[in-house]
Motif scaffolding. Sequence first.
Motif, short mmCIF file in Angstrom:
data_model
loop_
_atom_site.label_atom_id
_atom_site.label_comp_id
_atom_site.label_asym_id
_atom_site.label_seq_id
_atom_site.Cartn_x
_atom_site.Cartn_y
_atom_site.Cartn_z
N MET A 1 40.55 27.97 62.18
CA MET A 1 41.13 29.38 61.46
C MET A 1 42.30 29.63 62.31
O MET A 1 41.86 29.78 63.83
N LYS A 2 43.65 29.37 62.00
CA LYS A 2 44.86 29.74 62.41
C LYS A 2 45.13 30.99 62.21
O LYS A 2 45.83 31.67 61.05
N GLN A 3 46.03 31.88 63.06
CA GLN A 3 46.39 33.40 62.64
C GLN A 3 47.06 32.82 61.49
O GLN A 3 48.34 32.90 62.04
N MET A 4 47.04 34.03 60.87
CA MET A 4 49.05 34.04 59.66
C MET A 4 49.38 35.02 59.45
O MET A 4 48.44 36.15 59.59
N ASN A 5 50.83 34.92 58.86
CA ASN A 5 51.30 36.13 58.76
C ASN A 5 51.93 36.18 57.62
O ASN A 5 52.55 35.15 56.57
N ILE A 6 51.11 36.19 56.40
CA ILE A 6 51.31 36.64 55.39
C ILE A 6 52.30 38.51 54.43
O ILE A 6 51.50 39.17 55.02
N LEU A 7 53.79 37.67 54.17
CA LEU A 7 53.74 38.28 52.71
C LEU A 7 53.88 38.69 52.30
O LEU A 7 53.38 37.93 51.17
N LEU A 8 53.39 39.65 51.76
CA LEU A 8 53.05 39.41 50.13
C LEU A 8 54.49 40.44 49.27
O LEU A 8 54.94 41.88 49.40
N VAL A 9 54.58 40.20 48.19
CA VAL A 9 55.76 40.58 47.26
C VAL A 9 55.67 40.89 46.38
O VAL A 9 55.24 39.61 44.86
N CYS A 10 56.03 42.33 45.17
CA CYS A 10 56.04 42.50 43.57
C CYS A 10 56.92 42.82 43.74
O CYS A 10 58.01 43.35 44.41
N ALA A 11 57.02 43.99 41.91
CA ALA A 11 57.73 44.65 41.85
C ALA A 11 58.08 45.38 42.66
O ALA A 11 59.64 45.56 43.04
N GLY A 12 57.48 46.23 43.34
CA GLY A 12 57.80 47.71 44.13
C GLY A 12 56.78 47.86 45.30
O GLY A 12 57.02 49.08 45.85
N GLY A 13 55.49 46.92 45.93
CA GLY A 13 54.74 47.24 46.90
C GLY A 13 53.82 48.05 46.64
O GLY A 13 52.59 47.39 47.23
N MET A 14 53.47 48.71 45.27
CA MET A 14 52.04 49.90 45.27
C MET A 14 51.11 48.27 44.60
O MET A 14 49.59 48.22 45.52
N SER A 15 50.88 47.81 43.80
CA SER A 15 50.06 46.87 43.12
C SER A 15 49.47 46.15 44.57
O SER A 15 48.52 45.58 45.17
N THR A 16 50.13 45.89 45.21
CA THR A 16 50.00 43.66 45.85
C THR A 16 49.96 45.29 47.68
O THR A 16 48.93 44.54 48.71
N SER A 17 50.06 46.19 47.94
CA SER A 17 49.74 47.04 49.09
C SER A 17 47.95 46.98 48.65
O SER A 17 47.26 47.54 49.60
N ILE A 18 47.13 47.79 47.23
CA ILE A 18 46.03 47.32 46.91
C ILE A 18 45.44 46.60 47.97
O ILE A 18 44.53 45.88 48.30
N LEU A 19 45.57 44.87 47.35
CA LEU A 19 45.53 44.08 47.18
C LEU A 19 45.79 43.57 49.15
O LEU A 19 44.90 42.97 49.38
N MET A 20 46.72 43.99 49.67
CA MET A 20 47.08 43.92 50.84
C MET A 20 45.82 43.93 51.86
O MET A 20 44.84 43.79 53.01
N LYS A 21 45.15 45.53 51.27
CA LYS A 21 44.52 46.00 52.23
C LYS A 21 42.37 45.24 51.78
O LYS A 21 41.77 44.85 53.27
N LYS A 22 42.36 45.11 50.55
CA LYS A 22 40.92 44.20 50.54
C LYS A 22 41.64 42.54 51.53
O LYS A 22 40.03 42.11 51.80
N LEU A 23 42.86 42.00 51.57
CA LEU A 23 43.21 40.66 52.17
C LEU A 23 42.54 40.58 53.86
O LEU A 23 41.83 39.87 54.70
N GLN A 24 43.45 41.93 54.03
CA GLN A 24 43.20 42.70 55.46
C GLN A 24 41.31 42.84 56.59
O GLN A 24 40.93 42.49 57.42
N ALA A 25 40.72 43.33 55.15
CA ALA A 25 39.32 43.23 55.61
C ALA A 25 39.16 41.88 55.48
O ALA A 25 38.15 41.77 56.33
N TYR A 26 39.20 41.24 54.69
CA TYR A 26 38.64 39.61 54.63
C TYR A 26 38.72 39.54 55.57
O TYR A 26 37.90 38.40 56.94
N SER A 27 40.87 39.51 56.35
CA SER A 27 41.08 38.25 57.53
C SER A 27 40.07 39.10 58.83
O SER A 27 39.35 38.09 59.59
#
Length: 100
Positions: A1-27
């Motif tokens: 697997m190659k490193q990726m830089n992923i930008l998550l976009v939502c309405a205000g950034g709040m709900s995706t910041s929760i998802l971001m933490k889960k994705l970062q932990a998985y990564s």
Amino acid sequence: MKQMNILLVCAGGMSTSILMKKLQAYSDSRGINDQIKAVGLSVYEDVYQDFDVVLLGPQVSYRMEEVQKTTNLPTASIPPLDYAVGNSESIFKLAEDILS
């Protein structure tokens, strides 16, 4: 697997910041050290240059064409169920699929 830089976009950034933490932990658990950032629609144009792929929250998927044209990056909408439960494996597969 190659490193990726992923930008998550939502309405205000709040709900995706929760998802971001889960994705970062998985990564981190995979030892890949992907860079993941969550922002709202109002700021993605200021930061997209540092990313390989843009993933939209389901609530803003109607803006996908605009985001794709603006960023010229591979862009996809996260399926609502994967988004709701934070299915990191499935979301990473989506990012890998649109990058390849």
